[in-house]
Structure formats: structure tokens, C-alpha cells
Design an enzyme around this catalytic site. Structure first.
Site, PDB file in Angstrom:
ATOM      1  N   PRO A  11       0.787  -1.243   0.000  1.00 45.01           N
ATOM      2  CA  PRO A  11       0.000   0.000   0.000  1.00 45.01           C
ATOM      3  C   PRO A  11       0.816   1.290   0.000  1.00 45.01           C
ATOM      4  CG  PRO A  11      -0.027  -0.985   2.175  1.00 45.01           C
ATOM      5  CD  PRO A  11       0.594  -2.003   1.258  1.00 45.01           C
ATOM      6  N   GLY A  13       3.565   1.771  -1.667  1.00 40.79           N
ATOM      7  CA  GLY A  13       4.285   1.923  -2.936  1.00 40.79           C
ATOM      8  C   GLY A  13       3.569   2.897  -3.855  1.00 40.79           C
ATOM      9  N   ARG A  14       4.233   3.232  -4.959  1.00 40.06           N
ATOM     10  CA  ARG A  14       3.648   4.191  -5.921  1.00 40.06           C
ATOM     11  C   ARG A  14       2.303   3.690  -6.445  1.00 40.06           C
ATOM     12  NH1 ARG A  14       9.412   4.563  -6.962  1.00 40.06           N
ATOM     13  NH2 ARG A  14       9.217   2.458  -7.743  1.00 40.06           N
ATOM     14  N   MET A  15       2.223   2.421  -6.807  1.00 36.44           N
ATOM     15  CA  MET A  15       0.974   1.868  -7.348  1.00 36.44           C
ATOM     16  C   MET A  15       0.005   1.487  -6.233  1.00 36.44           C
ATOM     17  SD  MET A  15       0.442   1.593 -10.612  1.00 36.44           S
ATOM     18  CE  MET A  15      -0.479   0.127 -11.027  1.00 36.44           C
ATOM     19  N   ALA A 125      -1.759  -8.870 -14.871  1.00 32.63           N
ATOM     20  CA  ALA A 125      -1.824  -7.831 -15.910  1.00 32.63           C
ATOM     21  C   ALA A 125      -0.525  -7.037 -15.925  1.00 32.63           C
ATOM     22  CB  ALA A 125      -3.008  -6.902 -15.639  1.00 32.63           C
ATOM     23  N   HIS A 155      11.106   3.610 -18.694  1.00 35.89           N
ATOM     24  CA  HIS A 155      10.494   3.702 -17.369  1.00 35.89           C
ATOM     25  C   HIS A 155      11.355   4.538 -16.430  1.00 35.89           C
ATOM     26  CE1 HIS A 155       8.027   0.355 -18.813  1.00 35.89           C
ATOM     27  NE2 HIS A 155       7.189   0.643 -17.823  1.00 35.89           N
ATOM     28  N   HIS A 156      10.736   4.893 -15.287  1.00 35.71           N
ATOM     29  CA  HIS A 156      11.449   5.584 -14.196  1.00 35.71           C
ATOM     30  C   HIS A 156      12.629   4.726 -13.722  1.00 35.71           C
ATOM     31  CE1 HIS A 156       9.677   2.781 -11.237  1.00 35.71           C
ATOM     32  NE2 HIS A 156       8.676   2.741 -12.116  1.00 35.71           N
ATOM     33  N   LYS A 159      12.641   1.300 -11.251  1.00 34.87           N
ATOM     34  CA  LYS A 159      12.069   0.017 -11.675  1.00 34.87           C
ATOM     35  C   LYS A 159      13.078  -1.109 -11.488  1.00 34.87           C
ATOM     36  CE  LYS A 159       9.422  -2.086 -15.408  1.00 34.87           C
ATOM     37  NZ  LYS A 159       8.498  -2.671 -14.423  1.00 34.87           N
ATOM     38  N   GLY A 165       7.338  -5.737 -18.029  1.00 37.99           N
ATOM     39  CA  GLY A 165       6.314  -6.755 -18.293  1.00 37.99           C
ATOM     40  C   GLY A 165       5.557  -6.432 -19.569  1.00 37.99           C
ATOM     41  N   THR A 166       5.331  -5.157 -19.813  1.00 35.26           N
ATOM     42  CA  THR A 166       4.590  -4.738 -21.010  1.00 35.26           C
ATOM     43  C   THR A 166       5.367  -5.088 -22.278  1.00 35.26           C
ATOM     44  OG1 THR A 166       3.776  -2.903 -19.693  1.00 35.26           O
ATOM     45  CG2 THR A 166       3.416  -2.760 -22.068  1.00 35.26           C
TER      46      THR A 166
HETATM   47  N1  LIG Z   1       0.565  -3.678 -14.136  1.00 32.33           N
HETATM   48  C1  LIG Z   1       0.728  -2.375 -14.195  1.00 32.33           C
HETATM   49  O1  LIG Z   1      -0.020  -1.648 -14.861  1.00 32.33           O
HETATM   50  C2  LIG Z   1       1.828  -1.751 -13.394  1.00 32.33           C
HETATM   51  C3  LIG Z   1       1.969  -0.364 -13.319  1.00 32.33           C
HETATM   52  C4  LIG Z   1       2.974   0.154 -12.513  1.00 32.33           C
HETATM   53  C5  LIG Z   1       3.810  -0.706 -11.827  1.00 32.33           C
HETATM   54  N2  LIG Z   1       3.655  -2.048 -11.960  1.00 32.33           N
HETATM   55  C6  LIG Z   1       4.450  -2.997 -11.193  1.00 32.33           C
HETATM   56  O2  LIG Z   1       3.942  -2.984  -9.873  1.00 32.33           O
HETATM   57  C7  LIG Z   1       4.989  -3.275  -8.948  1.00 32.33           C
HETATM   58  C8  LIG Z   1       5.062  -2.150  -7.928  1.00 32.33           C
HETATM   59  O3  LIG Z   1       5.446  -0.961  -8.589  1.00 32.33           O
HETATM   60  P1  LIG Z   1       5.643   0.414  -7.785  1.00 32.33           P
HETATM   61  O4  LIG Z   1       6.134   1.396  -8.725  1.00 32.33           O
HETATM   62  O5  LIG Z   1       4.418   0.677  -6.992  1.00 32.33           O
HETATM   63  O6  LIG Z   1       6.840  -0.028  -6.798  1.00 32.33           O
HETATM   64  P2  LIG Z   1       7.177   0.561  -5.351  1.00 32.33           P
HETATM   65  O7  LIG Z   1       8.596   0.188  -5.104  1.00 32.33           O
HETATM   66  O8  LIG Z   1       6.786   1.985  -5.271  1.00 32.33           O
HETATM   67  O9  LIG Z   1       6.203  -0.264  -4.392  1.00 32.33           O
HETATM   68  C9  LIG Z   1       6.388  -1.588  -4.031  1.00 32.33           C
HETATM   69  C10 LIG Z   1       5.915  -1.717  -2.610  1.00 32.33           C
HETATM   70  O10 LIG Z   1       5.921  -3.103  -2.253  1.00 32.33           O
HETATM   71  C11 LIG Z   1       6.237  -3.144  -0.890  1.00 32.33           C
HETATM   72  N3  LIG Z   1       6.653  -4.498  -0.513  1.00 32.33           N
HETATM   73  C12 LIG Z   1       7.816  -5.135  -0.807  1.00 32.33           C
HETATM   74  N4  LIG Z   1       7.818  -6.337  -0.202  1.00 32.33           N
HETATM   75  C13 LIG Z   1       6.648  -6.451   0.465  1.00 32.33           C
HETATM   76  C14 LIG Z   1       6.079  -7.461   1.274  1.00 32.33           C
HETATM   77  N5  LIG Z   1       6.730  -8.597   1.553  1.00 32.33           N
HETATM   78  N6  LIG Z   1       4.842  -7.253   1.774  1.00 32.33           N
HETATM   79  C15 LIG Z   1       4.180  -6.115   1.522  1.00 32.33           C
HETATM   80  N7  LIG Z   1       4.673  -5.105   0.782  1.00 32.33           N
HETATM   81  C16 LIG Z   1       5.899  -5.289   0.260  1.00 32.33           C
HETATM   82  C17 LIG Z   1       7.341  -2.109  -0.725  1.00 32.33           C
HETATM   83  O11 LIG Z   1       7.457  -1.717   0.640  1.00 32.33           O
HETATM   84  C18 LIG Z   1       6.809  -0.990  -1.598  1.00 32.33           C
HETATM   85  O12 LIG Z   1       6.041  -0.083  -0.848  1.00 32.33           O
HETATM   86  C19 LIG Z   1       6.245  -3.446  -9.795  1.00 32.33           C
HETATM   87  O13 LIG Z   1       6.443  -4.814 -10.061  1.00 32.33           O
HETATM   88  C20 LIG Z   1       5.906  -2.713 -11.081  1.00 32.33           C
HETATM   89  O14 LIG Z   1       6.620  -3.215 -12.183  1.00 32.33           O
HETATM   90  C21 LIG Z   1       2.687  -2.568 -12.727  1.00 32.33           C
HETATM   91  O1  LIG Z   2       6.393   1.449 -13.111  1.00 32.37           O
HETATM   92  C1  LIG Z   2       6.513   0.266 -13.465  1.00 32.37           C
HETATM   93  O2  LIG Z   2       7.341  -0.510 -12.949  1.00 32.37           O
HETATM   94  C2  LIG Z   2       5.630  -0.248 -14.534  1.00 32.37           C
HETATM   95  N1  LIG Z   2       5.717  -1.500 -14.837  1.00 32.37           N
HETATM   96  C3  LIG Z   2       4.912  -2.170 -15.775  1.00 32.37           C
HETATM   97  C4  LIG Z   2       5.730  -3.025 -16.701  1.00 32.37           C
HETATM   98  O3  LIG Z   2       6.752  -3.605 -16.261  1.00 32.37           O
HETATM   99  O4  LIG Z   2       5.359  -3.172 -17.860  1.00 32.37           O
HETATM  100  C5  LIG Z   2       3.844  -1.369 -16.450  1.00 32.37           C
HETATM  101  C6  LIG Z   2       3.973   0.077 -16.386  1.00 32.37           C
HETATM  102  C7  LIG Z   2       4.641   0.638 -15.157  1.00 32.37           C
END
Ligand SMILES: NC(=O)c1ccc[n+]([C@@H]2O[C@H](COP(=O)([O-])OP(=O)(O)OC[C@H]3O[C@@H](n4cnc5c(N)ncnc54)[C@H](O)[C@@H]3O)[C@@H](O)[C@H]2O)c1
Ligand SMILES: O=C(O)C1=N[C@H](C(=O)O)CCC1
Length: 266
Positions: A11, A13-15, A125, A155-156, A159, A165-166
Site C-alpha cells: 500500500p 508503494g507508488r501503485m 496484468a 520507465h522511471h 524500476k 512486463g509490457t
Molecule cells: N501492471 C501495471 O499496470 C503496473 C503499473 C505500474 C507498476 N507495476 C508494477 O507494480 C509493482 C510495484 O510498482 P511500484 O512502482 O508501486 O513499486 P514501489 O517500489 O513503489 O512499491 C512496491 C511496494 O511493495 C512493498 N513491498 C515489498 N515487499 C513487500 C512485502 N513482503 N509485503 C508487503 N509489501 C511489500 C514495498 O514496501 C513498496 O512499498 C512493480 O512490479 C511494477 O513493475 C505494474
Molecule cells: O512502473 C513500473 O514498474 C511499470 N511496470 C509495468 C511493466 O513492467 O510493464 C507497467 C507500467 C509501469
């Protein structure tokens, strides 16, 4: 109709932060709990940035699933943790919606058979942004006519996984409709290792990591005298939330693993 009870892992994290706010603010959803490495036993509302959002915080996922009744786990953590969380959720009869990227083909195969064994839905996804799904679909369409493809994902710089993954999903979708093709000159040589990027089925993926970026991808199709570019940009994490909502709604009606929202949207 009863609300869909959702647990969010990651919760802070950025997402995860956006996902908590989405679940909290959606009429048909209820935030049942969050899973966080810290703050075990506290209420989420006591954590900075979550004022007014009540939900118990658990650091141990098994304790969370044993203490709280839930329908769906949204996982937004890291590749290793995400795999463990997804398997644990399925074993507890909770439907995973996984945004976490970096899963291997073996991970996906393992989750596919676990989902079949448990008979409940699971959505993985790599990208929740509707525009990104369309970018992948359009790229698959274009590859039938333009088999020479290079993918540039940007990406930022925080990562963890590369390629994104995309980008992997885009390459898989293109590989499904075109003959394997080794692109470029047959005798090409890298004088600096990695110059041509990753090679998936003859297609090259280039990963850019820079501060200031969020999530961007362009798919380049080259042919004699022309270039087609299909591009998508996410400028913020809110761009992913309509896809997260769609995935939570959809996973409740599934009893199989769905890898990619392109299999859900028409
Ligand atoms: N599918 C999509 O559309 C999409 C979009 C953005 C990011 N992502 C993916 O989502 C994931 C998270 O991205 P983000 O940018 O939010 O990363 P982030 O580093 O901001 O957040 C990850 C969070 O996970 C937490 N975490 C790590 N281990 C944990 C555990 N054991 N239990 C609970 N929490 C734990 C961390 O403390 C952190 O707050 C990445 O794998 C990213 O590639 C996917
Ligand atoms: O911020 C990230 O990390 C993202 N990861 C996804 C990927 O790996 O494709 C999707 C977009 C953001």
C-alpha cells in the site's frame, strides 16, 4: 449486492497507494486489509497519507488471510514477493489481481496449474492502462504486415525488472502472429555487449531507465521506405486505475488464469 472485499499488498508503494484510494473510493468495493512489511497491527489510517482510510495492516500474509474475510488480493509489490503472495492467495481461495511484473514463463505456468487446481480466477496484468492494452493490440495487428519490429520501453529509474512486463507481453503477442525472424544483418556483431538489446524470437527490446519517466513504450515497425510507430505514455499512476477496477470486477467472474487485460476488454 454485497461488496467485493479487497486486500492490497504494497500500500505504501507508488501503485499500491493509488490502488488503496481506488478501492476505498469505489462503491462496490470494501478495503478489507492491507499487507505491508511495516506497521503490523496498526490501522492504515494511522499511516501518513492514509488519513480517514480504516483497514487493518498485516505484515504476515498467512495471518492476514486467516484473520480477514476477503475475495480479492491486489498485489503491487516486487517479483519474488508477488509470486509468493499470488500462490498464497490462491491456496486460501482468494482471487489474485496481480500488477507486479517480472514473473518468468515458469512462474506463469505454475500459477496457471495452481489456478486450475483451485478453480478460482486469477488475473496477471503487466499493464493496467487501457491505452497500453490498445498499443499492444495495435502492435499485434501491425506485425502481420510489418514483421520487422523493435520495442523501446522507457520507465522511471526505480524500476527493478527489465525488460518491462509490457514489453515482454508485446513481444509474446507479436510472436504469436508472425514467423520467427532474425532481424538485422545476419552477420551483425555487438562491439559493446547489449548494444542490440534483448532478443525475443528475433525481436529486439531496448530498456531505458531515467528519472522523470513513468511508463512509456514505442513499438517500431520498419519496411521498405516507411516506418510505423505505435506509442503509449502513462504520465501518472492514476492511468492504471480503471484497469485495476476492471480486473477486480472481472476476476470475480473467472475460474481460470488470465494473463493480460487484452483478454478481458473487447
Ligand atoms: N501492471 C501495471 O499496470 C503496473 C503499473 C505500474 C507498476 N507495476 C508494477 O507494480 C509493482 C510495484 O510498482 P511500484 O512502482 O508501486 O513499486 P514501489 O517500489 O513503489 O512499491 C512496491 C511496494 O511493495 C512493498 N513491498 C515489498 N515487499 C513487500 C512485502 N513482503 N509485503 C508487503 N509489501 C511489500 C514495498 O514496501 C513498496 O512499498 C512493480 O512490479 C511494477 O513493475 C505494474
Ligand atoms: O512502473 C513500473 O514498474 C511499470 N511496470 C509495468 C511493466 O513492467 O510493464 C507497467 C507500467 C509501469
Amino acid at each position: 449486492m454485497s461488496k467485493v472485499k479487497v486486500i492490497v499488498a504494497g500500500p505504501r508503494g507508488r501503485m499500491g497507494n493509488e490502488a488503496v484510494k481506488l478501492v476505498h473510493g469505489t462503491e462496490g468495493f470494501e478495503l478489507a486489509a492491507v499487507i505491508d512489511r511495516k506497521h503490523n497491527g496498526e490501522s492504515l489510517s494511522a499511516i501518513e497519507g492514509f488519513h480517514g482510510i480504516e483497514a487493518p495492516v498485516f505484515s504476515d500474509i498467512n495471518e492476514c488471510f486467516s484473520s480477514v474475510e476477503a475475495d480479492v488480493l491486489i498485489d503491487l509489490t516486487t517479483p519474488e514477493v508477488g509470486m509468493f503472495h499470488t500462490e498464497t492467495a490462491l491456496n486460501h481461495g482468494i482471487r489474485p489481481v496481480v500488477g507486479t511484473t517480472g514473473f518468468t514463463k515458469e512462474d506463469l505456468a505454475k500459477l496457471d496449474s495452481l489456478t486450475k487446481e483451485k478453480g478460482i480466477g486469477c488475473i496477471i496484468a503487466p499493464n493496467f492502462a487501457i491505452g497500453a492494452i490498445l498499443m499492444m493490440k495495435f502492435s499485434q495487428m501491425a506485425a502481420k504486415y510489418f514483421p520487422d519490429v523493435e520495442i523501446i520501453e522507457m520507465h522511471h529509474d526505480q524500476k527493478l525488472d527489465a525488460p518491462s512486463g509490457t514489453a515482454s507481453k508485446t513481444a509474446d503477442m507479436i510472436a504469436a502472429v508472425r514467423e520467427t525472424k532474425q532481424q538485422g544483418h545476419p552477420n551483425e556483431k555487438e562491439t559493446i555487449q547489449g548494444a542490440r538489446g534483448a532478443n525475443v524470437d528475433g525481436m529486439h527490446i531496448h530498456s531505458v531507465r531515467l528519472p522523470g519517466l513513468v511508463a512509456h513504450q514505442q513499438v517500431l515497425f520498419g519496411s521498405d521506405g516507411e516506418l510505423l510507430t505505435v506509442r503509449h505514455d502513462s504520465f501518472n499512476r492514476a492511468s492504471f486505475m480503471s484497469g485495476v477496477k476492471l480486473a477486480v470486477d472481472s476476476v470475480m467472474k473467472l475460474d481460470v488464469l488470465v494473463y493480460g487485460l487484452e483478454n478481458i476488454i473487447e
